[in-house]
Scaffold this motif. Structure first.
Motif, PDB file in Angstrom:
ATOM      1  N   ALA A  95      -3.872  -1.767  -3.363  1.00 59.88           N
ATOM      2  CA  ALA A  95      -4.631  -0.529  -3.578  1.00 59.88           C
ATOM      3  C   ALA A  95      -5.943  -0.522  -2.815  1.00 59.88           C
ATOM      4  O   ALA A  95      -6.505   0.534  -2.541  1.00 59.88           O
ATOM      5  CB  ALA A  95      -4.900  -0.333  -5.063  1.00 59.88           C
ATOM      6  N   GLU A  96      -6.433  -1.710  -2.461  1.00 57.85           N
ATOM      7  CA  GLU A  96      -7.730  -1.809  -1.799  1.00 57.85           C
ATOM      8  C   GLU A  96      -7.715  -1.185  -0.413  1.00 57.85           C
ATOM      9  O   GLU A  96      -8.727  -0.672   0.066  1.00 57.85           O
ATOM     10  CB  GLU A  96      -8.151  -3.280  -1.706  1.00 57.85           C
ATOM     11  CG  GLU A  96      -9.612  -3.467  -1.361  1.00 57.85           C
ATOM     12  CD  GLU A  96     -10.023  -4.910  -1.549  1.00 57.85           C
ATOM     13  OE1 GLU A  96     -11.158  -5.155  -1.997  1.00 57.85           O
ATOM     14  OE2 GLU A  96      -9.209  -5.819  -1.243  1.00 57.85           O
ATOM     15  N   ASN A 141      -4.502  -7.225  -2.387  1.00 56.27           N
ATOM     16  CA  ASN A 141      -4.637  -6.048  -3.247  1.00 56.27           C
ATOM     17  C   ASN A 141      -4.114  -4.821  -2.510  1.00 56.27           C
ATOM     18  O   ASN A 141      -4.778  -4.300  -1.617  1.00 56.27           O
ATOM     19  CB  ASN A 141      -6.104  -5.850  -3.632  1.00 56.27           C
ATOM     20  CG  ASN A 141      -6.281  -4.855  -4.755  1.00 56.27           C
ATOM     21  OD1 ASN A 141      -5.518  -3.915  -4.898  1.00 56.27           O
ATOM     22  ND2 ASN A 141      -7.311  -5.056  -5.559  1.00 56.27           N
ATOM     23  N   CYS A 201       0.426   7.835  -5.913  1.00 54.34           N
ATOM     24  CA  CYS A 201      -0.681   8.797  -5.898  1.00 54.34           C
ATOM     25  C   CYS A 201      -0.222  10.163  -5.398  1.00 54.34           C
ATOM     26  O   CYS A 201      -0.649  11.202  -5.923  1.00 54.34           O
ATOM     27  CB  CYS A 201      -1.831   8.269  -5.047  1.00 54.34           C
ATOM     28  SG  CYS A 201      -2.627   6.807  -5.747  1.00 54.34           S
ATOM     29  N   VAL A 235      -6.026   1.419   0.417  1.00 52.01           N
ATOM     30  CA  VAL A 235      -5.791   2.856   0.309  1.00 52.01           C
ATOM     31  C   VAL A 235      -7.139   3.525   0.057  1.00 52.01           C
ATOM     32  O   VAL A 235      -7.679   3.408  -1.046  1.00 52.01           O
ATOM     33  CB  VAL A 235      -4.809   3.195  -0.828  1.00 52.01           C
ATOM     34  CG1 VAL A 235      -4.572   4.699  -0.906  1.00 52.01           C
ATOM     35  CG2 VAL A 235      -3.487   2.461  -0.625  1.00 52.01           C
ATOM     36  N   ILE A 238      -4.654   0.453 -10.491  1.00 50.88           N
ATOM     37  CA  ILE A 238      -3.881  -0.541  -9.738  1.00 50.88           C
ATOM     38  C   ILE A 238      -4.817  -1.522  -9.036  1.00 50.88           C
ATOM     39  O   ILE A 238      -4.582  -2.737  -9.023  1.00 50.88           O
ATOM     40  CB  ILE A 238      -2.958   0.141  -8.720  1.00 50.88           C
ATOM     41  CG1 ILE A 238      -1.971   1.071  -9.426  1.00 50.88           C
ATOM     42  CG2 ILE A 238      -2.203  -0.896  -7.895  1.00 50.88           C
ATOM     43  CD1 ILE A 238      -1.144   1.929  -8.482  1.00 50.88           C
ATOM     44  N   LYS A 239      -5.889  -1.010  -8.458  1.00 53.84           N
ATOM     45  CA  LYS A 239      -6.851  -1.856  -7.743  1.00 53.84           C
ATOM     46  C   LYS A 239      -7.478  -2.883  -8.679  1.00 53.84           C
ATOM     47  O   LYS A 239      -7.562  -4.078  -8.357  1.00 53.84           O
ATOM     48  CB  LYS A 239      -7.938  -0.989  -7.112  1.00 53.84           C
ATOM     49  CG  LYS A 239      -8.987  -1.748  -6.308  1.00 53.84           C
ATOM     50  CD  LYS A 239      -9.904  -0.760  -5.604  1.00 53.84           C
ATOM     51  CE  LYS A 239     -10.973  -1.485  -4.793  1.00 53.84           C
ATOM     52  NZ  LYS A 239     -11.998  -2.092  -5.662  1.00 53.84           N
ATOM     53  N   ARG A 270      -4.923   5.070  -8.815  1.00 48.23           N
ATOM     54  CA  ARG A 270      -5.139   4.117  -7.708  1.00 48.23           C
ATOM     55  C   ARG A 270      -6.152   3.056  -8.108  1.00 48.23           C
ATOM     56  O   ARG A 270      -5.992   1.858  -7.822  1.00 48.23           O
ATOM     57  CB  ARG A 270      -5.610   4.882  -6.463  1.00 48.23           C
ATOM     58  CG  ARG A 270      -6.037   3.997  -5.290  1.00 48.23           C
ATOM     59  CD  ARG A 270      -7.549   3.823  -5.287  1.00 48.23           C
ATOM     60  NE  ARG A 270      -8.040   3.227  -4.069  1.00 48.23           N
ATOM     61  CZ  ARG A 270      -9.295   2.839  -3.901  1.00 48.23           C
ATOM     62  NH1 ARG A 270     -10.174   2.974  -4.868  1.00 48.23           N
ATOM     63  NH2 ARG A 270      -9.674   2.304  -2.756  1.00 48.23           N
ATOM     64  N   ASN A 271      -7.208   3.464  -8.810  1.00 41.84           N
ATOM     65  CA  ASN A 271      -8.234   2.514  -9.216  1.00 41.84           C
ATOM     66  C   ASN A 271      -7.745   1.577 -10.314  1.00 41.84           C
ATOM     67  O   ASN A 271      -8.170   0.423 -10.392  1.00 41.84           O
ATOM     68  CB  ASN A 271      -9.488   3.263  -9.669  1.00 41.84           C
ATOM     69  CG  ASN A 271     -10.222   3.898  -8.496  1.00 41.84           C
ATOM     70  OD1 ASN A 271      -9.978   3.551  -7.350  1.00 41.84           O
ATOM     71  ND2 ASN A 271     -11.102   4.827  -8.790  1.00 41.84           N
ATOM     72  N   ALA A 326       0.830  -1.206   0.000  1.00 38.79           N
ATOM     73  CA  ALA A 326       0.000   0.000   0.000  1.00 38.79           C
ATOM     74  C   ALA A 326       0.865   1.257   0.000  1.00 38.79           C
ATOM     75  O   ALA A 326       0.477   2.286  -0.572  1.00 38.79           O
ATOM     76  CB  ALA A 326      -0.925  -0.010   1.220  1.00 38.79           C
ATOM     77  N   VAL A 368       1.635   2.268  -3.472  1.00 41.04           N
ATOM     78  CA  VAL A 368       0.478   2.885  -4.125  1.00 41.04           C
ATOM     79  C   VAL A 368       0.312   4.327  -3.663  1.00 41.04           C
ATOM     80  O   VAL A 368       0.086   5.236  -4.472  1.00 41.04           O
ATOM     81  CB  VAL A 368      -0.800   2.072  -3.836  1.00 41.04           C
ATOM     82  CG1 VAL A 368      -2.021   2.746  -4.480  1.00 41.04           C
ATOM     83  CG2 VAL A 368      -0.662   0.637  -4.336  1.00 41.04           C
TER      84      VAL A 368
END
Length: 403
Positions: A193-194, A191, A156, A196, A175-176, A172-173, A149, A152
């Motif tokens: 990105a999840e 995950n 960002c 974040v 990457i998610k 970010r989305n 995270a 990520v």
């Protein structure tokens, strides 16, 4: 002279179904994909040495190796064969971390070539841009499972430092969604990105979300170039042009329209109100409705259900169509069309009615649509449609320029 195989496409490969016996389909340059009876698809390399056909060299599982990467490997193996060297040992070494998409750059390439193949051109383009510009330069050489995270957040933050919080959230989305894909294929276990929160990057309150002119054009171009049914494309476009509620549009009946006069009368009963509502239609909306009328599948409803019974499409149909597109505009809901139109129209109305009393202007703005005589309402409706048209045309030109 041996017949050259027609190059395969990702969609053709995905459509290959298992048979009673395994079979192979050639891509060219020695590359073939073998379809097992279980449905598993495996890349192989076919070659000859010293004039003798050799056993196929295994490149790897299609789920883990994209068409583009498989072709690159086949080209490398063909060069070894040209030198009289068997590619088997090299292929065996290749079936390691890289071939299993354990490196993020390889995983991202696989994602773009397979999962993103069915998305709109605009969506693929913006996803590729986010990966190439910010994600892969930062973490592309890392192993998929090593990304955290913190990585990520750092990506960002770097984007936000350029003054682009919306792009930071979009990245970010990206990457998610990439990691959701990798987890589904057992190439990742978590995950990064999840965890974040989106609100920590950029926040858009749904009650104030207004699309910019560029976003309107981008969204409509994505819809225009998508594979969804033509009537649904026009329904979404009409939502933008007419500024009505979703339920008003999907439940519309042909007897409400007078296309010769460019009028749409929505009854008070359907609105659950006291008076009918008159919608003045710009020429772009009239053209779409005329097309829908020529190809109508129902005598009653403008947007009938495909089930064949005489009823309109479900209210959720347009939401599902938008969701399936995977549009790049973040935190978007269909109601934002009305809010967006209202916001842009306020500026148009203020300009067109600046000489009128402030009371009249405030009343007009508060309803999000022009008030006054029909000629004035028609003028504003057409002005709005022309503005939308201009933004869509600009988006088309951007797509051509980026292609």
């Amino acid at each position: 002279m041996p017949r050259l195989a027609a190059p395969l496409t990702e969609s053709q490969i995905r459509a290959l179904e298992p048979r009673a016996a395994r079979y192979s389909v050639a891509d060219g340059n020695g590359l073939v994909i073998e379809v097992m009876t279980t449905g598993t698809k495996v890349w192989r390399f076919r070659y000859s040495l010293n004039g003798k056909r050799q056993p196929l060299a295994t490149i790897g599982d299609y789920r883990m190796i994209s068409l583009r990467v498989a072709r690159a490997k086949a080209q490398r193996y063909a060069e070894l064969v040209a030198q009289g060297i068997s590619p088997v040992a090299t292929a065996r070494r290749d079936r390691g971390a890289e071939a299993k998409a354990e490196v993020l750059r390889e995983a991202a390439e696989l994602y773009m070539a397979t999962e993103m193949a069915g998305k709109s051109d605009e969506y693929r383009r913006t996803t590729r841009r986010a990966l190439d510009k910010d994600v892969l330069p930062a973490i592309g050489s890392m192993r998929v499972k090593a990304v955290t995270a913190e990585h990520v957040v750092a990506i960002c933050d770097a984007i936000k430092s350029r003054g682009s919080p919306k792009m930071a959230l979009h990245t970010r989305n990206v990457i998610k969604r990439l990691y959701e894909y990798l987890i589904a294929r057992q190439l990742a276990t978590a995950n990064p990105a999840e965890v974040v929160p989106a609100r920590s990057i950029a926040t858009f309150e749904s009650r104030t979300r207004v699309l910019s002119g560029e976003e309107i054009g981008t969204m409509l171009h994505s819809i225009e170039t998508s594979s969804i049914r033509r009537p649904l494309k026009m329904a979404l476009h009409l939502l933008v042009l007419t500024m009505v509620r979703k339920s008003d549009l999907v439940e519309a009946t042909w007897d409400e329209f007078d296309l010769d006069r460019a009028l749409w009368r929505i009854s008070a009963a359907r609105l659950h109100g006291d008076t009918d509502r008159i919608v003045y239609l710009p020429r772009q909306a009239v053209a779409m409705l005329q097309e829908l009328h020529r190809t109508r599948a129902s005598r009653t409803f403008v947007f009938p259900s495909v089930r064949g019974d005489d009823r309109p499409i479900a209210k959720s149909t347009l939401n599902q169509a938008v969701k399936a597109l995977g549009l790049e505009v973040e935190h978007f809901v269909l109601h934002d069309f009305r809010r967006t139109a209202s916001a842009h129209l306020r500026e148009m109305i203020e300009h067109a009615q600046r000489d009128k009393t402030s009371a009249q202007t405030r009343q007009s703005e508060s309803r999000g649509k022009p008030e006054g005589d029909p000629a004035e309402q028609r003028q504003i409706a057409q002005q709005w449609a022309d503005f939308v048209d201009a933004e869509l045309d600009a988006a088309r030109k951007r797509a051509v320029g980026a292609g």
